[in-house]
Design a protein around this motif. Structure first.
Motif, PDB file in Angstrom:
ATOM      1  N   VAL A 178      -5.802  -1.383  -4.024  1.00  0.00           N
ATOM      2  CA  VAL A 178      -4.770  -0.685  -4.519  1.00  0.00           C
ATOM      3  C   VAL A 178      -4.690  -1.361  -5.694  1.00  0.00           C
ATOM      4  O   VAL A 178      -4.709  -1.078  -6.861  1.00  0.00           O
ATOM      5  CB  VAL A 178      -3.806  -0.463  -3.805  1.00  0.00           C
ATOM      6  CG1 VAL A 178      -2.200  -0.241  -4.034  1.00  0.00           C
ATOM      7  CG2 VAL A 178      -4.249   0.561  -2.853  1.00  0.00           C
ATOM      8  N   ALA A 185      -5.552  -3.404   0.134  1.00  0.00           N
ATOM      9  CA  ALA A 185      -4.771  -3.949  -0.550  1.00  0.00           C
ATOM     10  C   ALA A 185      -5.041  -4.147  -2.427  1.00  0.00           C
ATOM     11  O   ALA A 185      -4.394  -4.126  -3.022  1.00  0.00           O
ATOM     12  CB  ALA A 185      -3.117  -4.274   0.102  1.00  0.00           C
ATOM     13  N   PHE A 243      -4.059  -1.550   7.181  1.00  0.00           N
ATOM     14  CA  PHE A 243      -3.223  -1.786   5.764  1.00  0.00           C
ATOM     15  C   PHE A 243      -2.963  -3.005   5.625  1.00  0.00           C
ATOM     16  O   PHE A 243      -2.356  -3.937   6.093  1.00  0.00           O
ATOM     17  CB  PHE A 243      -1.634  -1.268   6.303  1.00  0.00           C
ATOM     18  CG  PHE A 243      -1.350   0.426   6.799  1.00  0.00           C
ATOM     19  CD1 PHE A 243      -1.918   1.082   5.469  1.00  0.00           C
ATOM     20  CD2 PHE A 243      -1.107   0.535   7.931  1.00  0.00           C
ATOM     21  CE1 PHE A 243      -1.865   2.832   5.342  1.00  0.00           C
ATOM     22  CE2 PHE A 243      -1.016   1.793   8.411  1.00  0.00           C
ATOM     23  CZ  PHE A 243      -1.026   2.750   6.741  1.00  0.00           C
ATOM     24  N   ILE A 251       0.334  -1.774  -0.137  1.00  0.00           N
ATOM     25  CA  ILE A 251      -0.362   0.272  -0.031  1.00  0.00           C
ATOM     26  C   ILE A 251       0.599   0.855  -0.467  1.00  0.00           C
ATOM     27  O   ILE A 251       0.553   2.079  -0.729  1.00  0.00           O
ATOM     28  CB  ILE A 251      -1.426   0.049   1.317  1.00  0.00           C
ATOM     29  CG1 ILE A 251      -1.700  -1.193   0.716  1.00  0.00           C
ATOM     30  CG2 ILE A 251      -1.370   1.341   1.460  1.00  0.00           C
ATOM     31  CD1 ILE A 251      -3.235  -1.596   1.923  1.00  0.00           C
TER      32      ILE A 251
END
Length: 598
Positions: free
Chosen positions: A577, A574, A569, A486
């Protein structure tokens, strides 16, 4: 007129003769009770006219369902086929009914009855008959409302205020100085009569309706009285802060009216005086309540200080809000729900998503998980029809330390905010699905960082000199290290969008205060028209929700400002992303597209 009609006359005559305070729904209830004991079809015109007259909603606010008139339907039912059923409906008003109401406005003795009949004629005549009502009909409305206020003929004080506002508007529209003055005097007198300090809706309306209204002339005595009443009420309310169950909002209502008044006169010290008095009350009261309510009160105070230019006072409140933040989070509970989905349905869904070769699957995943704005807007409309109250209430969004960072207004006033909030919520719900699909993708194709990067770099948006950073980030994702992925990949996504803007011939710079230039921030880039044209409006909105909007996931800002706890996170963030990278990978040059065709 038949004997039954005479019975209805008797019902109405009781209200006329009573001389007591009444409301329209009292009359409506009595008429419905009379009609319930009779089964006459078709219903006589006068019965129908009376049945409708007292059911119309005064000062109708729902412009979407209204008729462009002062009155609207009391109830609107959606039939599920695109049509609606209104009750009462303007479709049932005929010229004959207009004539009946006009006759009743001349016959009725009680001012509530007379005002309603005359106002319906005034409001609906042009639409129904094609001709406006005679101006004397508006006179009857105005004079009846003044009489209602003078002789306490209405059941609810707060609704008389609405009627007086209506009478003032009608008088001004008629350009009738005498009636404007009569209504003005009635407003001031009525406030003296009904005002109660702890009921903010029953005072201050003289200021709201008259002060600064260029169409209304106030005597020097009246102008002074309006301000004096607000000043004395503010001071009286401020002294009651130590009382049990203290309500601070009346203090605010008095202070804001006075602040507005003194700002108009450019008397800044007077503005500061009334607002700091109001502020001291809020601060003192906030110390005796729970952290959540205290933060709401202080946030409101902060907004007021900022609006009126009291910068130092606002900064002091900012410090207090930060101190309150952790306590707010401690006092908030979690609400959760669960839905069971059969395993075979999940497996079938994953198989369908992963069908085909690698490039086909990557394109499918990219396109499938982009929220469609039109679908979300339709989803909101349907939900609002099922649970309208939920969409009338503003929502507050707080960060991980309990600070208020954004607000989403009602659906009617803040459609964009609700769309962003709904997309954000839908993204949260879909995390389990995208997680399973991404896991299945890696397993089916034994996906490597090189294969994924080769696909991404078919887009012209990614600079070759950044490939090494992207490779480390992608490999971290494949290794299950979401934290590193990330932090490394989000800046590269921002750089890719910046390349898009720059390659399209647009500036990516903005002037800095020091005389040089800064790069435009990510949110600014995402709002550039060229981004919506190249990526599509849905993807541009999705990126804002995911990366830069405080009402959404806001990943970029939370990461770069260091405000997110480590649990943020994880794999869900993720996955999104990586999905954003796949979305950008769909952007190709015209030359590449031409080669694919041939």
């Amino acid at each position: 007129m038949t004997e039954k009609n005479n019975s209805l006359d008797e019902v109405l005559s009781k209200f006329d003769a009573s001389g007591e305070p009444i409301a329209e729904h009292d009359v409506s209830k009595a008429i419905r009770q009379f009609l319930s004991n009779r089964n006459t079809s078709p219903m006589p015109v006068d019965w129908l006219a009376e049945a409708m007259a007292f059911d119309f909603c005064e000062n109708y606010q729902n412009k979407e369902n209204g008729w462009g008139t002062y009155y609207g339907p009391m109830m609107v039912l959606y039939n599920g086929d695109g049509t609606v059923t209104e009750s009462p409906s303007i479709k049932h008003i005929t010229p004959e009914i207009i004539d009946y109401w006009l006759k009743r406005s001349n016959e009725a003795k009680h001012p509530v009855l007379r005002a309603r009949y005359a106002d319906l004629v005034r409001d609906f005549s042009t639409i129904v008959t094609g001709k406006p009502a005679h101006y004397t009909v508006a006179h009857a409305v105005i004079d009846s409302i003044v009489q209602i206020s003078q002789h306490d003929m209405y059941s609810y004080d707060v609704e008389v205020i609405t009627k007086l506002e209506h009478a003032l508007a009608l008088s001004i529209n008629l350009n009738d100085p005498g009636r404007v003055a009569n209504v003005r005097d009635a407003i001031i007198t009525y406030e003296d009569k009904v005002a109660e300090d702890d009921k903010a809706g029953l005072w201050g309306f003289s200021y709201d309706l008259l002060w600064g209204n260029k169409k209304v002339s106030l005597t020097e005595e009246q102008a002074g009285k309006i301000v004096f009443d607000l000043e004395t009420r503010l001071n009286r309310l401020a002294k009651s802060v130590s009382d049990d169950g203290f309500n601070p909002w009346p203090v605010q209502f008095a202070a804001l009216r006075l602040a507005s008044h003194y700002r108009t006169l450019e008397q800044q010290e007077e503005v500061r005086r009334v607002l700091t008095l109001f502020g001291s009350v809020f601060e003192q009261a906030s110390e005796a309540i729970d952290a959540f309510r205290a933060s709401v009160w202080l946030q409101q105070l902060h907004s007021v200080y900022r609006e009126y230019g009291l910068t130092k006072e606002a900064e002091k409140i900012t410090v207090k809000l930060r101190e309150l933040g952790p306590k707010v989070n401690e006092g908030m509970g979690k609400i959760s729900s669960s839905v069971e989905i059969p395993a075979e349905k999940v497996e079938a869904y994953i198989r369908a998503m992963l069908e085909g070769n690698l490039e086909t699957v990557l394109f499918r995943i990219a396109e499938y998980y982009i929220p469609k704005k039109s679908d979300v807007e339709n989803q909101l409309r349907i939900s609002a029809e099922k649970a309208p109250f939920l969409f009338m209430i503003p929502k507050q969004i707080r960060d991980y330390e309990g600070r208020l960072i954004a607000e989403v207004g009602s659906l009617e006033k803040d459609l964009e905010g609700n769309i962003v909030s709904e997309i954000s919520q839908n993204m949260g719900i879909s995390t389990v699905f995208i997680r399973n699909v991404m896991t299945g993708l890696v397993q089916k194709f034994n996906l490597s960082d090189t294969e994924l990067l080769d696909h991404i770099y078919k887009s012209p948006l990614f600079a070759e000199e950044r490939r090494g950073i992207l490779q480390v980030g992608v490999q971290a994702y494949l290794d299950g290290n979401a934290l590193i992925a990330i932090h490394l990949l989000i800046p590269q996504i921002e750089a890719a969008v910046r390349n898009l803007v720059e390659q399209s011939g647009n500036s990516v710079l903005r002037e800095s205060r020091g005389g040089g230039f800064h790069l435009r921030i990510f949110d600014d880039l995402l709002r550039a028209p060229i981004v919506a044209r190249v990526l599509g409006e849905d993807m541009a909105l999705y990126f804002r929700v995911l990366f830069t909007d405080q009402r959404g996931w806001n990943l970029r800002n939370d990461v770069c400002h260091g405000v997110s706890p480590i649990e943020t996170f994880g794999a869900p963030a993720a996955d999104r992303v990586i999905h954003a990278l796949l979305c950008l990978a769909m952007v190709r040059t015209e030359e590449d597209i031409a080669q694919q065709r041939y």
